[in-house]
Scaffold this motif. Structure first.
Motif, PDB file in Angstrom:
ATOM      1  N   GLU A  93      57.156  47.648  34.139  1.00 44.53           N
ATOM      2  CA  GLU A  93      55.467  48.367  33.825  1.00 44.53           C
ATOM      3  C   GLU A  93      54.638  47.442  33.550  1.00 44.53           C
ATOM      4  O   GLU A  93      53.468  47.286  34.069  1.00 44.53           O
ATOM      5  CB  GLU A  93      55.660  49.167  32.523  1.00 44.53           C
ATOM      6  CG  GLU A  93      56.606  50.417  32.857  1.00 44.53           C
ATOM      7  CD  GLU A  93      56.700  51.184  31.456  1.00 44.53           C
ATOM      8  OE1 GLU A  93      57.465  52.357  31.489  1.00 44.53           O
ATOM      9  OE2 GLU A  93      56.252  50.892  30.481  1.00 44.53           O
TER      10      GLU A  93
ATOM     11  N   THR B  93      49.789  52.697  32.214  1.00 47.22           N
ATOM     12  CA  THR B  93      51.211  52.570  32.326  1.00 47.22           C
ATOM     13  C   THR B  93      51.382  53.203  33.680  1.00 47.22           C
ATOM     14  O   THR B  93      51.130  54.194  33.782  1.00 47.22           O
ATOM     15  CB  THR B  93      51.877  53.190  31.489  1.00 47.22           C
ATOM     16  OG1 THR B  93      51.875  52.574  30.049  1.00 47.22           O
ATOM     17  CG2 THR B  93      53.581  52.999  31.669  1.00 47.22           C
TER      18      THR B  93
ATOM     19  N   SER C 227      54.537  54.075  35.886  1.00 47.67           N
ATOM     20  CA  SER C 227      55.823  54.167  35.960  1.00 47.67           C
ATOM     21  C   SER C 227      56.719  53.798  37.166  1.00 47.67           C
ATOM     22  O   SER C 227      56.235  53.754  38.177  1.00 47.67           O
ATOM     23  CB  SER C 227      56.286  55.486  35.319  1.00 47.67           C
ATOM     24  OG  SER C 227      55.689  55.731  34.057  1.00 47.67           O
TER      25      SER C 227
ATOM     26  N   TRP D  11      48.377  57.165  31.573  1.00 47.41           N
ATOM     27  CA  TRP D  11      49.889  57.097  31.773  1.00 47.41           C
ATOM     28  C   TRP D  11      50.098  57.881  33.051  1.00 47.41           C
ATOM     29  O   TRP D  11      50.063  59.029  33.377  1.00 47.41           O
ATOM     30  CB  TRP D  11      50.592  57.887  30.641  1.00 47.41           C
ATOM     31  CG  TRP D  11      52.077  58.047  30.790  1.00 47.41           C
ATOM     32  CD1 TRP D  11      52.643  58.846  31.808  1.00 47.41           C
ATOM     33  CD2 TRP D  11      53.146  57.100  30.233  1.00 47.41           C
ATOM     34  NE1 TRP D  11      54.054  58.615  31.693  1.00 47.41           N
ATOM     35  CE2 TRP D  11      54.240  57.541  30.884  1.00 47.41           C
ATOM     36  CE3 TRP D  11      53.021  56.048  29.448  1.00 47.41           C
ATOM     37  CZ2 TRP D  11      55.437  57.052  30.597  1.00 47.41           C
ATOM     38  CZ3 TRP D  11      54.262  55.275  29.244  1.00 47.41           C
ATOM     39  CH2 TRP D  11      55.373  55.836  29.704  1.00 47.41           C
TER      40      TRP D  11
ATOM     41  N   LEU E  54      46.944  61.945  32.172  1.00 44.17           N
ATOM     42  CA  LEU E  54      48.493  61.773  31.938  1.00 44.17           C
ATOM     43  C   LEU E  54      48.992  62.525  33.207  1.00 44.17           C
ATOM     44  O   LEU E  54      48.766  63.680  33.392  1.00 44.17           O
ATOM     45  CB  LEU E  54      48.772  62.401  30.610  1.00 44.17           C
ATOM     46  CG  LEU E  54      50.272  63.092  30.450  1.00 44.17           C
ATOM     47  CD1 LEU E  54      51.208  61.810  30.306  1.00 44.17           C
ATOM     48  CD2 LEU E  54      50.200  63.637  28.928  1.00 44.17           C
TER      49      LEU E  54
END
Ligand SMILES: CC(C)(COP(=O)(O)OP(=O)(O)OC[C@H]1O[C@@H](n2cnc3c(N)ncnc32)[C@H](O)[C@@H]1OP(=O)(O)O)[C@@H](O)C(=O)NCCC(=O)NCCS
Length: 185
Positions: A45, A64, A66, A83, A100
């Motif tokens: 990450e 982030t 993933s 995210w 997100l």
């Protein structure tokens, strides 16, 4: 002590990301994105963040990306506090703050990557009109969602949905095609 280890970890990730910066100039952007998507753990990450913050048009703080996620073009923009879950794929997309996304989401560059008007030319040879899409800020995109249109501020997109038309601000939209079931305010 923990802060120091984290700091060193980030420095190592930053140094580790440099060869990928050079490689992206030689091989093309998407191939490097594919390669670094396979780096595991928190280290992966950090490396991805270091790579993307230096190569994307815009990449904010506290982002982030993933495992398994591919960002296909350097013109993608990402806001702050984002995210992105595992195994997402992004085309020409602007990702707002506090976005997100869950696992296995596809954000396509619109719906018209290929022309389909001519029947005597194979579809794969007919150019289309890729579009930029804008998602967020402050949205939650559930697992296995496919996005072909814009998603407004503060939206929730239910798991497994296919977004084919723009979703208005504050909407909760579900299904294929995604339909607004209610507004958050
Ligand atoms: C959309 C979601 C947030 C629920 O929103 P909600 O407003 O609380 O909706 P409800 O549970 O009250 O359901 C309302 C209606 O939408 C339907 N619905 C809810 N989620 C749906 C989905 N993903 N796909 C299709 N229909 C869905 C329900 O069946 C219900 O239909 P009905 O009125 O005919 O009975 C939730 O269902 C969801 O999909 N969450 C994402 C989970 C996820 O992907 N997590 C990954 C880890 S981050």
């Amino acid at each position: 002590m923990f802060k120091f280890i984290k700091f060193m970890y980030k420095i190592m990730a930053s140094l580790f990301s440099f060869p990928f910066l050079l490689l992206s100039k030689v091989t093309g952007y998407v191939y490097v994105s594919e390669l670094i998507s396979l780096l595991p753990f928190r280290f992966g990450e950090y490396v991805r963040y270091e790579f993307y913050r230096r190569t994307l048009s815009e990449c904010g703080r506290n982002v982030t990306i993933s495992f398994g996620t591919i960002l296909s073009y350097p013109d993608i923009t990402i806001g702050n506090n984002v995210w992105i879950g595992t195994f997402n794929i992004f085309g020409h997309v602007d990702i707002g703050d506090y976005t997100l996304t869950a696992q296995s989401c596809n954000f396509l560059s619109g719906a018209d990557q290929h022309g389909i008007a001519e029947t005597n030319i194979p579809i794969m040879k007919q150019p289309g009109i890729p579009k930029r899409i804008r998602v967020g800020p402050d949205i939650w995109v559930g697992a296995n969602v496919t996005v072909l249109a814009n998603i407004g501020n503060g939206c929730v997109i239910g798991a497994g949905s296919v977004v084919v038309k723009d979703i208005p601000d504050w909407a909760i939209a579900v299904g294929n095609p995604a339909r607004v079931i209610r507004l958050r305010k």
